[in-house]
Write a protein that holds these residues in place. Structure first.
Motif, PDB file in Angstrom:
ATOM      1  N   ALA A 110     -15.283  -0.845   8.507  1.00 57.66           N
ATOM      2  CA  ALA A 110     -16.107  -1.928   9.038  1.00 57.66           C
ATOM      3  C   ALA A 110     -15.546  -3.285   8.636  1.00 57.66           C
ATOM      4  O   ALA A 110     -15.540  -4.235   9.431  1.00 57.66           O
ATOM      5  CB  ALA A 110     -17.539  -1.773   8.544  1.00 57.66           C
ATOM      6  N   ILE A 111     -15.058  -3.409   7.406  1.00 56.50           N
ATOM      7  CA  ILE A 111     -14.448  -4.673   6.970  1.00 56.50           C
ATOM      8  C   ILE A 111     -13.281  -5.035   7.876  1.00 56.50           C
ATOM      9  O   ILE A 111     -13.165  -6.175   8.352  1.00 56.50           O
ATOM     10  CB  ILE A 111     -13.972  -4.567   5.508  1.00 56.50           C
ATOM     11  N   LEU A 124      -5.420  -0.475   2.869  1.00 58.87           N
ATOM     12  CA  LEU A 124      -4.734   0.348   3.859  1.00 58.87           C
ATOM     13  C   LEU A 124      -5.188   0.021   5.274  1.00 58.87           C
ATOM     14  O   LEU A 124      -4.377  -0.256   6.164  1.00 58.87           O
ATOM     15  CB  LEU A 124      -4.979   1.828   3.564  1.00 58.87           C
ATOM     16  N   LEU A 125      -6.508   0.050   5.501  1.00 61.17           N
ATOM     17  CA  LEU A 125      -7.009  -0.197   6.853  1.00 61.17           C
ATOM     18  C   LEU A 125      -6.811  -1.642   7.275  1.00 61.17           C
ATOM     19  O   LEU A 125      -6.579  -1.925   8.457  1.00 61.17           O
ATOM     20  CB  LEU A 125      -8.488   0.196   6.926  1.00 61.17           C
ATOM     21  N   ASP A 126      -6.877  -2.567   6.317  1.00 59.46           N
ATOM     22  CA  ASP A 126      -6.620  -3.971   6.638  1.00 59.46           C
ATOM     23  C   ASP A 126      -5.168  -4.163   7.076  1.00 59.46           C
ATOM     24  O   ASP A 126      -4.893  -4.897   8.041  1.00 59.46           O
ATOM     25  CB  ASP A 126      -6.918  -4.853   5.423  1.00 59.46           C
ATOM     26  N   VAL A 167       0.845  -1.190   0.000  1.00 59.27           N
ATOM     27  CA  VAL A 167       0.000   0.000   0.000  1.00 59.27           C
ATOM     28  C   VAL A 167       0.879   1.238   0.000  1.00 59.27           C
ATOM     29  O   VAL A 167       1.879   1.306   0.734  1.00 59.27           O
ATOM     30  CB  VAL A 167      -0.932   0.026   1.231  1.00 59.27           C
ATOM     31  N   THR A 168       0.494   2.222  -0.819  1.00 56.65           N
ATOM     32  CA  THR A 168       1.187   3.516  -0.829  1.00 56.65           C
ATOM     33  C   THR A 168       0.159   4.619  -0.628  1.00 56.65           C
ATOM     34  O   THR A 168      -0.848   4.672  -1.342  1.00 56.65           O
ATOM     35  CB  THR A 168       1.926   3.758  -2.153  1.00 56.65           C
ATOM     36  N   ILE A 169       0.407   5.479   0.352  1.00 57.30           N
ATOM     37  CA  ILE A 169      -0.442   6.649   0.540  1.00 57.30           C
ATOM     38  C   ILE A 169       0.397   7.905   0.328  1.00 57.30           C
ATOM     39  O   ILE A 169       1.610   7.905   0.542  1.00 57.30           O
ATOM     40  CB  ILE A 169      -1.109   6.678   1.936  1.00 57.30           C
ATOM     41  N   ASN A 179      -2.173  -5.684  11.974  1.00 55.22           N
ATOM     42  CA  ASN A 179      -0.981  -5.652  12.814  1.00 55.22           C
ATOM     43  C   ASN A 179      -1.313  -5.525  14.297  1.00 55.22           C
ATOM     44  O   ASN A 179      -0.443  -5.735  15.144  1.00 55.22           O
ATOM     45  CB  ASN A 179      -0.064  -4.503  12.387  1.00 55.22           C
ATOM     46  N   VAL A 180      -2.559  -5.156  14.598  1.00 60.20           N
ATOM     47  CA  VAL A 180      -2.994  -5.062  16.001  1.00 60.20           C
ATOM     48  C   VAL A 180      -4.352  -5.743  16.151  1.00 60.20           C
ATOM     49  O   VAL A 180      -5.340  -5.101  16.533  1.00 60.20           O
ATOM     50  CB  VAL A 180      -3.053  -3.595  16.482  1.00 60.20           C
TER      51      VAL A 180
END
Length: 406
Positions: A366-367, A79-81, A39-41, A86-87
């Motif tokens: 939510a996913i 990104l959110l996944d 992922v790149t932001i 990781n936590v």
């Protein structure tokens, strides 16, 4: 960028995240993981990283909505996944031992849903454009967790199977009177009437949903048997053989749980049964995340199982069945997200680009919460007496198989 850099280096260990700052500098976090796409932001506002770091529960969502940060490689789901995986909850990611008492009190205050507040909160979300919901939901507009007998089945099949799963647990018989609390656009009420020959009263606080539900009943020629009213469950009277509530309990508010079950018990016939289908949280009580509370479901709260059972036991309800649907909502949301992305141009035409970003961030968050966080879906069956039908699970399974085949 100092604060966000420090935060990301602590969190991102697995997975490849690249951050490009507003001045073009590139920073890398984590390590490549075949299970996660890179992922790149990219930040378009030099102040956005500090804003996100100082407001971690709200900052990323608002910065993404406002176009201050964009995803160049991957998408907001990836990104959110990557961040949430990781936590994960199982490794303590959902247990905040440092939570302040004041914060918990603020969360409780926000869940006091009076009659007026409930109507306002429902209108905030469910009185959006009809066209929006047509674009990402199934044809029956089931806006709740589907039931995936196989992860590969279509959304339409999984939503139909959800309705059969619920109907089987209700042990319906022709001529019974059913109450649907939080009936949405009428899909469940119409289904129960069609497959079980029952009369249904559906209640909602959304004027938009009410209009659609009544029109659907009229079009199906069953308006005399499937009726819909704009009324709060607390104002209902009468007696019902069965009660079903799907995706509504999240809006009740923890301070009102015992009142909710007490009211339901008073509405049930002596041999009546009830099925509650709700998002919930594993572990103990918590608080609604800031982004959802502010932009999506004001007044909403996903209960812990202990909160539900504690309230229903205090109200004198007999719990006859408890089921946890773990990954079903993540699968449901993935379908909704894909359909939302496919309808990007239409959604932006209805609202604007900022709303489209808000909606995709909501679904993506939510996913990740159902994949890696503390959210699940619960189905609980209740009765006023232990002497109700389907005392063996095989009876429910057989009834469900018949409904699915039909």
């Amino acid at each position: 960028m100092f604060l966000l850099d420090k935060m990301l280096r602590k969190i991102v260990r697995s997975g490849d995240l690249t951050v490009i700052t507003a001045d073009g500098r590139e920073r890398r976090y984590g390590s490549p993981d075949p299970a996660r796409e890179p992922v790149t932001i990219r930040f378009l506002d030099a102040r956005a990283p500090d804003f996100i770091a100082r407001h971690p529960r709200l900052g990323m969502g608002e910065a993404f909505m406002d176009g201050r940060v964009v995803v160049d490689r991957g998408d907001v789901v990836a990104l959110l996944d990557l961040i949430r995986s990781n936590v994960p909850w199982e490794r303590g990611g959902g247990i905040d031992g440092k939570r302040k008492i004041g914060k918990r009190l603020l969360g409780t205050v926000g869940r006091f849903n009076s009659l007026r507040a409930s109507r306002r909160n429902v209108a905030h979300h469910y009185d959006l454009s009809d066209r929006l919901y047509d674009l990402f939901l199934d044809a029956d507009r089931q806006y709740s967790c589907a039931y995936f007998t196989d992860p590969a089945v279509s959304l339409e099949r999984a939503q139909a199977d959800k309705k059969a799963h619920i109907a089987a647990k209700l042990a319906l018989a022709p001529g019974q009177r059913v109450l649907d609390i939080g009936c949405g656009w009428g899909g469940m009420a119409l289904y129960l009437n069609r497959v079980a020959d029952v009369d249904v009263l559906g209640v909602t606080l959304s004027e938009e949903q009410l209009g659609v539900a009544r029109r659907r009943a009229a079009d199906a020629g069953v308006a005399d048997r499937v009726k819909f009213e704009l009324i709060d469950y607390r104002e209902l009277d009468g007696r019902f053989d069965r009660i079903v509530s799907v995706g509504m309990f999240e809006h009740v508010g923890a301070p009102h749980y015992r009142r909710f079950f007490t009211k339901c018990r008073s509405l049930l016939a002596d041999d009546g049964m009830m099925l509650l289908h709700t998002i919930g949280r594993v572990g103990g009580p918590g608080a609604t995340d800031a982004f959802t509370a502010k932009y999506i479901f004001p007044g909403g709260y996903n209960p812990a199982l202990s909160e539900i059972l504690g309230a229903s036991e205090a109200a004198g309800m007999v719990t006859t069945d408890v089921e946890t649907l773990r990954l079903h909502y993540a699968l449901t949301l993935e379908h909704w997200y894909e359909r939302t992305v496919a309808a990007k141009a239409e959604i932006e035409a209805i609202y604007d680009v900022r709303f489209y970003r808000l909606w995709t961030f909501y679904l993506a968050g939510a996913i990740s919460a159902f994949r890696h966080g503390g959210l699940v879906n619960y189905q609980l069956a209740y009765a006023k007496s232990r002497d109700v039908p389907a005392i063996a699970r095989t009876e429910i399974v057989q009834a469900e198989r018949h409904l699915r085949d039909a």
